[in-house]
Structures are given as C-alpha cells and as structure tokens.
Design a protein around this motif. Structure first.
Motif, short mmCIF file in Angstrom:
data_model
loop_
_atom_site.label_atom_id
_atom_site.label_comp_id
_atom_site.label_asym_id
_atom_site.label_seq_id
_atom_site.Cartn_x
_atom_site.Cartn_y
_atom_site.Cartn_z
N THR A 41 -0.73 11.35 -4.61
CA THR A 41 -1.37 10.49 -3.60
C THR A 41 -0.75 10.69 -2.22
O THR A 41 -1.01 9.91 -1.31
N TYR A 42 0.05 11.76 -2.09
CA TYR A 42 0.74 11.96 -0.81
C TYR A 42 -0.24 12.16 0.34
O TYR A 42 0.03 11.73 1.47
N HIS A 43 -1.38 12.80 0.10
CA HIS A 43 -2.35 13.03 1.18
C HIS A 43 -2.86 11.72 1.76
O HIS A 43 -3.17 11.63 2.95
N LEU A 44 -2.95 10.68 0.92
CA LEU A 44 -3.36 9.36 1.41
C LEU A 44 -2.23 8.71 2.20
O LEU A 44 -2.46 8.08 3.24
N PHE A 45 -1.01 8.85 1.69
CA PHE A 45 0.16 8.34 2.43
C PHE A 45 0.25 8.99 3.80
O PHE A 45 0.56 8.33 4.80
N THR A 81 9.63 10.16 0.58
CA THR A 81 8.59 11.14 0.94
C THR A 81 9.11 12.42 1.56
O THR A 81 8.37 13.40 1.63
N VAL A 100 0.84 -1.20 0.00
CA VAL A 100 0.00 0.00 0.00
C VAL A 100 0.87 1.25 0.00
O VAL A 100 0.65 2.19 -0.78
N LEU A 101 1.87 1.26 0.86
CA LEU A 101 2.76 2.43 0.96
C LEU A 101 3.53 2.65 -0.33
O LEU A 101 3.77 3.78 -0.74
N VAL A 115 2.57 1.93 -3.38
CA VAL A 115 1.65 2.53 -4.36
C VAL A 115 1.43 4.00 -4.05
O VAL A 115 1.43 4.85 -4.95
N LEU A 116 1.26 4.33 -2.78
CA LEU A 116 0.94 5.71 -2.38
C LEU A 116 2.12 6.66 -2.53
O LEU A 116 1.95 7.88 -2.48
N THR A 117 3.33 6.11 -2.66
CA THR A 117 4.51 6.98 -2.79
C THR A 117 5.05 7.01 -4.22
O THR A 117 6.10 7.59 -4.48
#
Length: 245
Positions: free
Chosen positions: A37-41, A118, A27-28, A30-32
């Motif tokens: 998508t940083y707000h989801l991370f 990040t 998940v991490l 994909v989010l990075t």
C-alpha cells in the motif's frame, strides 16, 4: 524582533509537519502496515509536503528536462541543504520513491514514527548498516519503487561549500539494477530554510530535473567513479551558473 519572528517561523514549520500527521494518523498507520500500500501512502505524503511548503510561504517552481515515465523505477539524486529538501523531492516526483536517509531523523516527534516505517535508514555508526541499506534498496527496487538519495551524505558544516563530495551508494545501486538516474538541483532551499535557526524567508523555491542518465551496460568496477563525478558535475555546474546570474 527578528529573532522572535524567526523563532515563531521555525515553530510554525514543525506545527505544519506534525498536525497533518496527527489528523491522518489512523490512515497513515494502515497504509504503512504493508509495502503493497506504499503507493497510497506516497500520495498522502505528497499532499503533506505541499501543505508544509505552501503553508511556510514557499512557492515551488519545478522545471523538468524531460518527463518521468509512469511505471519506471529511477534513482533520484539531489543536493542537500535543508529539511525542506524532503518535501521538495516529494513534489518533484509523482513516481513513488523511498528515501535513503539518516537514522537520526527518527527522533523527530511524530514525523520520526512514519519516517522509520517508510524509509531506508542509514546508521553511520554501524558498519553493517551499509549492507542492510543495499539489501532493503534492492527489495524496494524489485517492487517497482524508485529510490531517492542525497549523495553528499548530509549537510556540510562549512556554509561556503556549494556542493560536497558524493558518496558511492546511489551510483552503485543504479548500476547494479541498471535503472536510470535523474540528477536534480535544488536552488533555493538553503536560502529559504537553512539549518541556521535564525535565517530563512518565504519566497520562490526552484528545482530543476536534468536529463535522465541511462545505466544499461555500465559496470560498477569500471564505471562507478566516473558516473558519480559526472552527476556531481551536472548539479555543481547548475548551482554555479545560478550563482553567477
């Protein structure tokens, strides 16, 4: 016995850091991939921070002088005394922000992988690093993300220093982009989880966000030094008041 227990306590900290990252690795990852998508991370990172702090037996108490505006970018600055400062800052701000931090933390197993992906990294040995930091920070601010900097630039080896001198970076960026700055005091992180391996204990971990300082109309050449020292005075006074109570 204390040395054995404290060693186990420290090991437990790194277990709490690593296990959620390993479990959530796909998940991490994909989010990075994209900054979009940083707000989801960031939401996942806040959950990770809570797992560590509560798992270590810390009880965060955050007092706020005023609420943060939901869609506003801020410069967040705080005193730096512990590895738990990172987790505490993640709990303090619901607004997504990016850390500006030292490159050495990329060497921490598991954590370092996502830290590198990040955060805005500072390489103190590289003279060009400062410009690269400012360029990346400008881009993230344009994306509507806040920035978090520990302006002491690290943790002093002298344990008697309550608050070290501040570096200019956070204040220059805040003025350049005319974004508000929030001073933050972390009172108990040094006591609860210092860099001294055999010290620390579970307990209350308090933080105070001070009143927002606007930078509209400020100029770097004229106002930067005074701005920097006024923010340092706010945090230092808060720490000294706490010591005297």
């Amino acid at each position: 016995m204390r040395y054995i227990l404290m060693s186990l306590y420290r090991v437990w900290f790194y277990i709490l850091m690593g296990i959620p990252i390993v479990i959530l690795f796909p998940v991490l990852l994909v989010l990075t991939i994209s900054e979009k998508t940083y707000h989801l991370f960031f939401k996942v990172a806040r959950f990770w921070a809570a797992v560590i702090l509560y798992g270590m037996g810390f009880w965060p108490i955050i007092k706020r002088a005023e609420p943060m505006k939901k869609d506003q970018s801020y410069m967040l600055v705080a005193n730096h005394t512990s590895m738990t400062d990172i987790m505490m800052m993640l709990l303090i701000s619901k607004n997504p922000f990016v850390f500006v931090g030292k490159k050495e933390l990329t060497k921490v197993p598991v954590f370092g992988f996502f830290y590198k992906r990040t955060c805005i990294l500072v390489d103190r040995k590289n003279p060009r690093s400062r410009k690269e930091v400012f360029d990346r920070a400008r881009k993230r601010l344009q994306d509507g993300v806040s920035i978090c900097i520990f302006p002491e630039g690290g943790v002093s080896d002298d344990l008697n220093i309550v608050l070290d001198t501040f570096k200019d970076g956070a204040f220059r960026l805040a003025i350049d982009h005319q974004i508000p700055l929030i001073p933050i005091t972390l009172y108990d992180n040094k006591k609860r989880f210092p860099f001294d391996f055999f010290e620390g204990s579970p307990g209350i971990m308090r933080a105070q966000t001070h009143k927002t300082i606007e930078t509209i109309g400020m100029r770097v050449v004229v106002d930067k030094a005074g701005f920097r020292e006024s923010v340092r005075d706010i945090i230092l006074h808060s720490l000294e008041e706490e010591q005297n109570t």
